[in-house]
Design an enzyme around this catalytic site. Structure first.
Site, PDB file in Angstrom:
ATOM      1  CB  THR A 211      -0.912   0.012   1.240  1.00 40.19           C
ATOM      2  OG1 THR A 211      -1.553   1.276   1.376  1.00 40.19           O
ATOM      3  CG2 THR A 211      -0.102  -0.218   2.513  1.00 40.19           C
ATOM      4  CG  ASP A 212      -1.044   5.007  -1.054  1.00 39.65           C
ATOM      5  OD1 ASP A 212      -1.647   4.407  -0.155  1.00 39.65           O
ATOM      6  OD2 ASP A 212      -1.591   5.885  -1.757  1.00 39.65           O
ATOM      7  CD  GLU A 213      -3.436   3.551   4.450  1.00 40.62           C
ATOM      8  OE1 GLU A 213      -3.275   3.698   5.675  1.00 40.62           O
ATOM      9  OE2 GLU A 213      -4.498   3.147   3.941  1.00 40.62           O
TER      10      GLU A 213
ATOM     11  CE1 TYR B 112      -2.947  -2.495   5.789  1.00 43.55           C
ATOM     12  CE2 TYR B 112      -3.235  -0.151   5.372  1.00 43.55           C
ATOM     13  CZ  TYR B 112      -3.095  -1.442   4.903  1.00 43.55           C
ATOM     14  OH  TYR B 112      -3.090  -1.681   3.555  1.00 43.55           O
TER      15      TYR B 112
ATOM     16  CE  LYS C 131       0.506  -4.717   2.968  1.00 46.72           C
ATOM     17  NZ  LYS C 131       0.394  -6.105   2.429  1.00 46.72           N
TER      18      LYS C 131
END
Length: 354
Positions: free
Chosen positions: A134-136, A159, A163
Site C-alpha cells: 500500500t502507499d500508506e 496497519y 505493511k
C-alpha cells in the site's frame, strides 16, 4: 499451463485478481484464504466448475499449512495479497495486524524460498513472488508532491507499520536469498464487492438508507482513488513482465478530498434514486472526531509502471464511482448479510483517540 497462487483471494482485491487470472486460459489459479470477517467466496462461486480454479482454506499464519499448499500445487507465480487492511481495526487490535501482515508474510517467503530452491532450469528462472502493498507505508504527503518508488517509508498507523515491515521482509528475502521478489504499492482501491466498512461502500449504503454520513475531521484529507479492476490488471502486468527486485507504484490519478467523494456519492444517489423526503443527501454529512494518526494526503506517481510496462488506469473516478454505486444498489443480496452478521457500518478505533 502456469499455476498461480493467490493469497487472500476471497478478499476484495484478491477476488478481482483471481477472476482476472482465471480469465486467461493459460493460467490455473489456487486461491488460499483464511476466510476472516472481510472474506467472501460468493462472488467466486461461478468459478467452481472451472478445472483451472482451486480454493484452499488456509491461514498464512500457519507455516505448515502454507508449506503443504506449495508442495501440493507447485506454483509458478505467487501473488501475495492476504492482509488485515482496515486502519481503524488496527488501532483497536494491532497484534492481529502484526500476526497476519508480518508473520504471515514471513511464512509465505519461507515456503516460497524452499519451493523455489528445489526448482530446476526454466521453472526456477520463471518463478516470481509479487508482494502487494500500500502507499500508506510512505506516511503523509504535504500539500504537493507524490509518492514514487524511491519515497522513504514513514508509516503512521499500526496497519501501515505492519505493511511496511512486510515490504522490508520481502525485499530482504530477495537481497539475501535471491528469491525473485517484486513489490507493488497501490493507492486507495474502490469498486464492486468491497467490504462495507471502507469509506466508499460505507457512504453508499448509509446515504442510500438516509443515515448520517460521518466524515472524519473536516473532510479535507486527500486520497488517490484506484479502481480495483485497474489494480488487478496492473498486478498481472507486474508479475508477468516486471523486473525482479523492482518496486512498482500503482495509482489511479484521481486525487480527491474525502468530503468531495462523499458529496459525489450523495449527488449520484439523488440523481438515480431521487432525493430523500428531507431533501438532498449532502445534508446527511456530519463531521466527527478525526482518526488518531490520520495522514493528510496520499498521491502516487505511476510514471514508472506506465513507462516500463505500459500499464495505465482505464477508469476515471466519475465513471468508476457510478459503476460502483450502481453495483451496490443492484446487489443487496451480497452486502445485506455482511452488515447483518457484523457491525461493519459502525466506527472503530475511538478508544485510542486523545
Amino acid at each position: 499451463m502456469k499455476t498461480v497462487l493467490v493469497t487472500g483471494g476471497a478478499g476484495f482485491i484478491g477476488s478481482h485478481v483471481v477472476r482476472v487470472m482465471v480469465a486467461d486460459p493459460g493460467i490455473r489459479v489456487v486461491n488460499i484464504d483464511a476466510l476472516t470477517y472481510a472474506a467472501d467466496t460468493r462472488l467466486l462461486e461461478p468459478l467452481a466448475p472451472t478445472r483451472r480454479y482451486a480454493f484452499e482454506a488456509v491461514d498464512i499464519r500457519n507455516l505448515a499449512a502454507v508449506r503443504a499448499v506449495f508442495q501440493r500445487y507447485r506454483p509458478d507465480w505467487v501473488l501475495h495479497l492476504a492482509a488485515e487492511s482496515h486502519v481503524d481495526r488496527s488501532i483497536e487490535n494491532p497484534l492481529i495486524f502484526v500476526e497476519t501482515n508480518v508473520v504471515g508474510t514471513a511464512n509465505m517467503l519461507v515456503a516460497a524460498r524452499e519451493h523455489w530452491s528445489a526448482l530446476k532450469g526454466l521453472a526456477r528462472d520463471a518463478f516470481r513472488f509479487l508482494h502487494v502493498s500500500t502507499d500508506e507505508v510512505f506516511g503523509a504527503l504535504p500539500g504537493d508532491g507524490t509518492f514514487n518508488e524511491a519515497t522513504p517509508y514513514d508509516p503512521s498507523s499500526p496497519y501501515s507499520a505492519s505493511k511496511a515491515a512486510s515490504d522490508h521482509l520481502a525485499r530482504a528475502w530477495h537481497r539475501t536469498y535471491g528469491l525473485p521478489v517484486l513489490i507493488s504499492n497501490c493507492s486507495n482501491n474502490y469498486g464492486p464487492g468491497q467490504f462495507p466498512e471502507k469509506l466508499i461502500p460505507l457512504m453508499i449504503l448509509k446515504a442510500w438508507r438516509g443515515e448520517l454520513l460521518p466524515v472524519y475531521g473536516n473532510g479535507a484529507n486527500v486520497r488517490d482513488w484506484l479502481h480495483v479492476s485497474d489494480h488487478a490488471a496492473a498486478l498481472k502486468t507486474v508479475i508477468a513482465s516486471g523486473e525482479v527486485g523492482a518496486t512498482y507504484c500503482i495509482g489511479g490519478h484521481n486525487e480527491l478530498r474525502n468530503l468531495d467523494v462523499v458529496h459525489a456519492i450523495c449527488d449520484r444517489l439523488d440523481a438515480t434514486t431521487g432525493t430523500l423526503p428531507s431533501g438532498a443527501r449532502r445534508s446527511l454529512v456530519t463531521y466527527v472526531r478525526d482518526r488518531p494518526g490520520h495522514d493528510y494526503r496520499y498521491a502516487i506517481d505511476a510514471t514508472h509502471i506506465g513507462d516500463t510496462l505500459g500499464w495505465r488506469p482505464r477508469f476515471t473516478f466519475q465513471a468508476g464511482l457510478a459503476e460502483t454505486i450502481d453495483w451496490y444498489l443492484d446487489n443487496q443480496w451480497w452486502w445485506q448479510p455482511l452488515i447483518d452478521r457484523s457491525d461493519a457500518l459502525n466506527r472503530r478505533g475511538l478508544s485510542a483517540a486523545k
